[in-house]
Design a protein around this motif. Structure first.
Motif, short mmCIF file in Angstrom:
data_model
loop_
_atom_site.label_atom_id
_atom_site.label_comp_id
_atom_site.label_asym_id
_atom_site.label_seq_id
_atom_site.Cartn_x
_atom_site.Cartn_y
_atom_site.Cartn_z
N HIS A 112 0.82 -1.22 0.00
CA HIS A 112 0.00 0.00 0.00
C HIS A 112 0.85 1.27 0.00
O HIS A 112 0.38 2.33 -0.40
N GLU A 113 2.10 1.16 0.46
CA GLU A 113 2.96 2.34 0.54
C GLU A 113 3.58 2.70 -0.80
O GLU A 113 4.14 3.79 -0.95
N TRP A 114 3.47 1.82 -1.81
CA TRP A 114 4.00 2.14 -3.13
C TRP A 114 3.18 3.25 -3.76
O TRP A 114 2.04 3.52 -3.38
N GLN A 119 1.62 0.41 -7.95
CA GLN A 119 0.62 -0.57 -7.53
C GLN A 119 -0.23 -1.04 -8.72
O GLN A 119 -0.58 -2.22 -8.80
N VAL A 120 -0.55 -0.13 -9.63
CA VAL A 120 -1.32 -0.52 -10.81
C VAL A 120 -0.53 -1.49 -11.68
O VAL A 120 -1.07 -2.48 -12.17
N VAL A 121 0.76 -1.22 -11.85
CA VAL A 121 1.61 -2.13 -12.63
C VAL A 121 1.64 -3.51 -11.99
O VAL A 121 1.50 -4.54 -12.67
N LEU A 122 1.79 -3.56 -10.67
CA LEU A 122 1.78 -4.84 -9.96
C LEU A 122 0.44 -5.54 -10.13
O LEU A 122 0.36 -6.75 -10.36
N MET A 123 -0.62 -4.76 -10.03
CA MET A 123 -1.97 -5.31 -10.20
C MET A 123 -2.16 -5.90 -11.58
O MET A 123 -2.73 -6.99 -11.75
N LEU A 124 -1.67 -5.19 -12.60
CA LEU A 124 -1.76 -5.70 -13.97
C LEU A 124 -1.02 -7.01 -14.12
O LEU A 124 -1.52 -7.97 -14.72
N LEU A 125 0.19 -7.09 -13.57
CA LEU A 125 1.00 -8.31 -13.68
C LEU A 125 0.34 -9.49 -12.98
O LEU A 125 0.26 -10.59 -13.53
N SER A 188 -6.50 0.49 -2.66
CA SER A 188 -7.17 1.79 -2.56
C SER A 188 -8.01 2.10 -3.80
O SER A 188 -7.76 1.59 -4.90
N ALA A 189 -8.99 2.99 -3.60
CA ALA A 189 -9.86 3.40 -4.70
C ALA A 189 -9.06 4.07 -5.82
O ALA A 189 -9.40 3.93 -7.00
N GLU A 190 -8.02 4.81 -5.46
CA GLU A 190 -7.19 5.50 -6.47
C GLU A 190 -6.50 4.49 -7.39
O GLU A 190 -6.42 4.69 -8.61
#
Length: 293
Positions: A112-114, A119-125, A188-190
């Motif tokens: 969460h601190e990224w 975080q979006v890149v990690l989520m995509l992967l 997070s929502a963002e």
């Protein structure tokens, strides 16, 4: 084709992506709600791609008629827009509420601190890794999954709106792989908003009937030049390019396919009389071998 044409075709995808992401941040910075800052850029992306299809079509024969638009709009509104919102609401008011009420938390080390972008890149992967195997299983190993997924492969033409043509049961399974884990982790929502914008607009591009080139991005993004092959009527060609947003896992596992100086021919299923209406396609997965003719 002139070098000027090639240059313009190479700019279309990154230009639209920069515009919609930039609009997202402008709206956020102007104190607009995160809902407005998410859905308005997606809508602008859809309108932009529809305009580009009209101005710079990849194939004129892929222009949709009124019947196509009617069916695909129904799928888009009910399956792509309404169903995920209902599933997310159900998760929020049941599972997450129960966890909070019992003072239970899910903490598996999500960073969460990224930064939001990281975080979006990690989520995509992560999401694409699981969706890759779900998608590949539907094509190669699991006949019940393929019957559901055949609905998505039924169109004989590609244009931006029919990216939403999924059976609601398959869409629900996809939700378990790409949205549910991240909601459960409290992303997070963002982060979810930026992921949704890229996911949506890239999806519109995947199915778009626009003459464009992604160039080196074809080694990162699962875009239209790759995805058109995935919709080929020839099974050896369609059993490739499984990536939902990224093509990285296809490259790693040997299923990336983009031949040079060759274009995809017929699209769709072996059965050219597979039903196309929304109501009919709610039942087609439960008819054995209907996709075969």
């Amino acid at each position: 084709m002139s070098s000027k044409d090639v240059s313009a075709e190479s700019l279309i995808y990154p230009a639209v992506m920069i515009i919609v992401v930039g609009m997202h941040y402008l709206l956020l910075n102007s104190t607009q709600s995160i809902q407005w800052a998410t859905y308005l850029p997606v809508a602008i992306g859809a309108v932009s791609i529809a305009f580009l299809e009209w101005q710079y079509p990849f194939r004129y024969e892929w222009y949709p008629d009124c019947t196509d638009i009617g069916h695909d709009l129904t799928f888009m509104l009910l399956v792509q827009v309404l169903l995920p919102r209902l599933l997310s609401f159900f998760v929020a008011v049941t599972l997450l509420a129960a966890l909070n009420q019992n003072e239970l938390t899910v903490n598996l080390g999500w960073p969460h601190e990224w930064s939001v972008v990281a975080q979006v890149v990690l989520m995509l992967l992560v999401a694409d890794f699981f969706r890759y195997w779900l998608h590949r299983a539907a094509h190669e190993w699991a006949q019940p999954l393929w019957r559901l997924h055949a609905v998505h492969h039924s169109p004989k033409k590609l244009y931006w709106l029919n990216v939403g043509r999924f059976h609601p049961l398959e869409k629900s399974i996809q939700f378990l792989f790409d949205a549910f884990p991240f909601i459960l982790l409290g992303v997070s929502a963002e982060v979810l908003a930026l992921y949704f914008i890229f996911y949506s607009v890239n999806g519109f591009f995947q199915h778009c009937n626009v003459k464009l080139q992604l160039g080196p991005l074809n080694y990162i993004i699962s875009g239209p030049e790759l995805h058109r092959w995935h919709h080929s009527r020839i099974i050896a060609e369609s059993n490739t390019n499984y990536g939902n947003n990224l093509i990285i896992w296809d490259t790693l596992f040997g299923t990336r396919y983009l031949p040079e100086n060759h274009e995809v021919q017929e699209l769709g299923l072996l059965n050219r009389n597979y039903p196309i209406s929304f109501i009919a396609q709610m039942k087609t997965p439960f008819v054995s071998d209907l996709d075969q003719g």
